[in-house]
Design an enzyme around this catalytic site. Structure first.
Site, PDB file in Angstrom:
ATOM      1  N   ASP A   7      -4.822   3.541  -2.125  1.00  0.00           N
ATOM      2  CA  ASP A   7      -5.965   3.809  -1.259  1.00  0.00           C
ATOM      3  C   ASP A   7      -6.560   5.177  -1.528  1.00  0.00           C
ATOM      4  OD1 ASP A   7      -6.183   1.477   0.575  1.00  0.00           O
ATOM      5  OD2 ASP A   7      -4.106   2.002   1.033  1.00  0.00           O
ATOM      6  N   ASP A  35      -6.428  -6.675   4.077  1.00  0.00           N
ATOM      7  CA  ASP A  35      -5.846  -5.324   4.073  1.00  0.00           C
ATOM      8  C   ASP A  35      -5.956  -4.694   5.455  1.00  0.00           C
ATOM      9  OD1 ASP A  35      -5.065  -2.728   3.483  1.00  0.00           O
ATOM     10  OD2 ASP A  35      -6.812  -2.259   2.226  1.00  0.00           O
ATOM     11  N   SER A  51       0.839  -1.198   0.000  1.00  0.00           N
ATOM     12  CA  SER A  51       0.000   0.000   0.000  1.00  0.00           C
ATOM     13  C   SER A  51       0.876   1.251   0.000  1.00  0.00           C
ATOM     14  CB  SER A  51      -0.908   0.021   1.236  1.00  0.00           C
ATOM     15  OG  SER A  51      -1.470   1.312   1.379  1.00  0.00           O
ATOM     16  N   MET A  63      -9.359   7.790  -0.545  1.00  0.00           N
ATOM     17  CA  MET A  63     -10.282   8.150   0.546  1.00  0.00           C
ATOM     18  C   MET A  63     -10.885   9.521   0.272  1.00  0.00           C
ATOM     19  SD  MET A  63      -8.049   6.875   3.811  1.00  0.00           S
ATOM     20  CE  MET A  63      -7.049   5.379   3.737  1.00  0.00           C
ATOM     21  N   HIS A 110      -1.045  -1.349  -4.298  1.00  0.00           N
ATOM     22  CA  HIS A 110      -2.336  -1.009  -3.686  1.00  0.00           C
ATOM     23  C   HIS A 110      -2.420   0.502  -3.487  1.00  0.00           C
ATOM     24  CE1 HIS A 110      -5.924  -2.147  -1.335  1.00  0.00           C
ATOM     25  NE2 HIS A 110      -5.582  -1.192  -0.475  1.00  0.00           N
ATOM     26  N   MET A 112     -12.371   4.003  -1.086  1.00  0.00           N
ATOM     27  CA  MET A 112     -13.134   4.232   0.140  1.00  0.00           C
ATOM     28  C   MET A 112     -13.918   5.515  -0.081  1.00  0.00           C
ATOM     29  SD  MET A 112     -10.075   3.036   2.661  1.00  0.00           S
ATOM     30  CE  MET A 112      -8.922   3.003   1.292  1.00  0.00           C
ATOM     31  N   MET A 147     -11.369  -6.406   5.099  1.00  0.00           N
ATOM     32  CA  MET A 147     -10.605  -5.388   5.840  1.00  0.00           C
ATOM     33  C   MET A 147     -10.254  -5.936   7.218  1.00  0.00           C
ATOM     34  SD  MET A 147     -10.158  -2.805   3.857  1.00  0.00           S
ATOM     35  CE  MET A 147      -9.318  -1.821   5.109  1.00  0.00           C
ATOM     36  N   HIS A 201      -8.227   0.774  -4.285  1.00  0.00           N
ATOM     37  CA  HIS A 201      -9.208   0.535  -3.225  1.00  0.00           C
ATOM     38  C   HIS A 201      -9.952   1.836  -2.965  1.00  0.00           C
ATOM     39  CE1 HIS A 201      -9.714  -0.463   1.390  1.00  0.00           C
ATOM     40  NE2 HIS A 201     -10.872  -0.371   0.756  1.00  0.00           N
TER      41      HIS A 201
HETATM   42  C1  DX5 Z   1      -6.685   1.409   5.321  1.00  0.00           C
HETATM   43  C2  DX5 Z   1      -6.137   1.058   3.960  1.00  0.00           C
HETATM   44  C3  DX5 Z   1      -4.991   0.115   3.969  1.00  0.00           C
HETATM   45  C4  DX5 Z   1      -3.791   0.579   4.742  1.00  0.00           C
HETATM   46  C5  DX5 Z   1      -2.822  -0.542   4.925  1.00  0.00           C
HETATM   47  O1  DX5 Z   1      -7.878   2.085   5.165  1.00  0.00           O
HETATM   48  O2  DX5 Z   1      -7.146   0.467   3.170  1.00  0.00           O
HETATM   49  O3  DX5 Z   1      -4.629  -0.230   2.626  1.00  0.00           O
HETATM   50  O4  DX5 Z   1      -3.145   1.646   4.134  1.00  0.00           O
HETATM   51  O5  DX5 Z   1      -1.736  -0.056   5.638  1.00  0.00           O
HETATM   52  P1  DX5 Z   1      -1.083  -0.838   6.852  1.00  0.00           P
HETATM   53  O6  DX5 Z   1      -0.458  -2.088   6.260  1.00  0.00           O
HETATM   54  O7  DX5 Z   1      -0.103   0.118   7.384  1.00  0.00           O
HETATM   55  O8  DX5 Z   1      -2.166  -1.207   7.811  1.00  0.00           O
HETATM   56 ZN    ZN Z   2      -6.582  -0.430   1.217  1.00  0.00          ZN
END
Ligand code: DX5
Ligand code: ZN
Length: 234
Positions: A45, A186, A18, A47, A43, A78, A147, A76
């Protein structure tokens, strides 16, 4: 050329670092480091500061990153309403898009939009959402994501109780003869829990903090996660 998720075996353990845990001032370099270090995917993320209380990246940044790597981009989302943005994320160079079952967009329509854009689709759920809500869609998506932290932030503690969902998904996929759907985990993954995740039936490991902040460097971190292939082989 990137490798579409549906050409990768669900019996192969894949590591998807990620980028959230990387140095955002050096994203191109960080991306090259995970590629050289043995990552199978990247990956990303997204948000929206509404679905989760944090704000990260969008299509413009993904398009910039695309020029620096040939690895599949595992995005991903969110987001409260992902459907109107699927086209933009596809155009930016995503190979796979996962969205949340708790989002407001129509689920079947969103999966269709992802597929129509030529990408593989994934569905995920928050820790508080029952895993059975995913069951009606297992034949329609290429990956499901469990998750193992509350979405929104990197660096949180792994929630081992969520592995029960992975086990239930693996049983349901076996029961229905579905051998192609990948199960991703994840949140909080590292060398201390990756084998438990693989033993439960997960084959795609997302890891941010444990990859980018590993004391022995990125290649070592990714190799440690790949060790869980042995568990997947039984
Ligand atoms: C959280 C994300 C993850 C996160 C993983 O909302 O979806 O992808 O960044 O990071 P670590 O491995 O640090 O938990
Ligand atoms: Zn993620």
């Amino acid at each position: 050329m990137t490798t579409p998720l549906n050409t990768l075996s669900s019996k192969k353990l894949l590591v998807s670092p990620s980028m959230l845990a990387s140095d955002f001032a050096a994203l191109g370099t960080e991306l090259k480091a995970i590629e050289a270090g043995g990552a199978d995917m990247v990956h990303l993320d997204v948000m929206d500061a509404h679905f989760v209380p944090n704000l990260t990246i969008g299509p413009a940044l993904i398009a910039s990153l695309r020029k620096h790597s040939t690895l599949p981009f595992d995005v991903h989302l969110m987001m409260t309403d992902p459907l109107p943005y699927i086209g933009a994320f596809a155009k930016a160079g995503s190979d796979h898009i996962t969205f949340h079952i708790e989002a407001n967009s129509d689920i079947a329509e969103t999966i269709k939009a992802i597929h129509d854009a030529g990408l593989s689709a994934g569905l995920t759920l928050k820790p508080g959402t029952p895993v059975e809500t995913l069951f009606p869609y297992l034949n329609d998506v290429e990956m499901v994501l469990v998750m193992t932290v509350e979405p929104g932030f990197g660096g949180q503690k792994f929630m081992a109780d969520q592995l029960e969902k992975v086990r239930k998904l693996r049983v349901e996929l076996d029961r229905t003869g579905n051998t192609s759907c990948h199960i991703q985990v994840d949140g909080g993954l590292d060398s201390s829990n990756v084998e438990a995740a693989a033993a439960a039936g997960a084959n795609v490991i997302v890891a941010g903090t444990s990859v980018f902040k590993h004391k022995n460097g990125i290649p070592c971190a990714i190799a440690e996660l790949h060790q869980a292939q042995q568990v997947l082989n039984g």
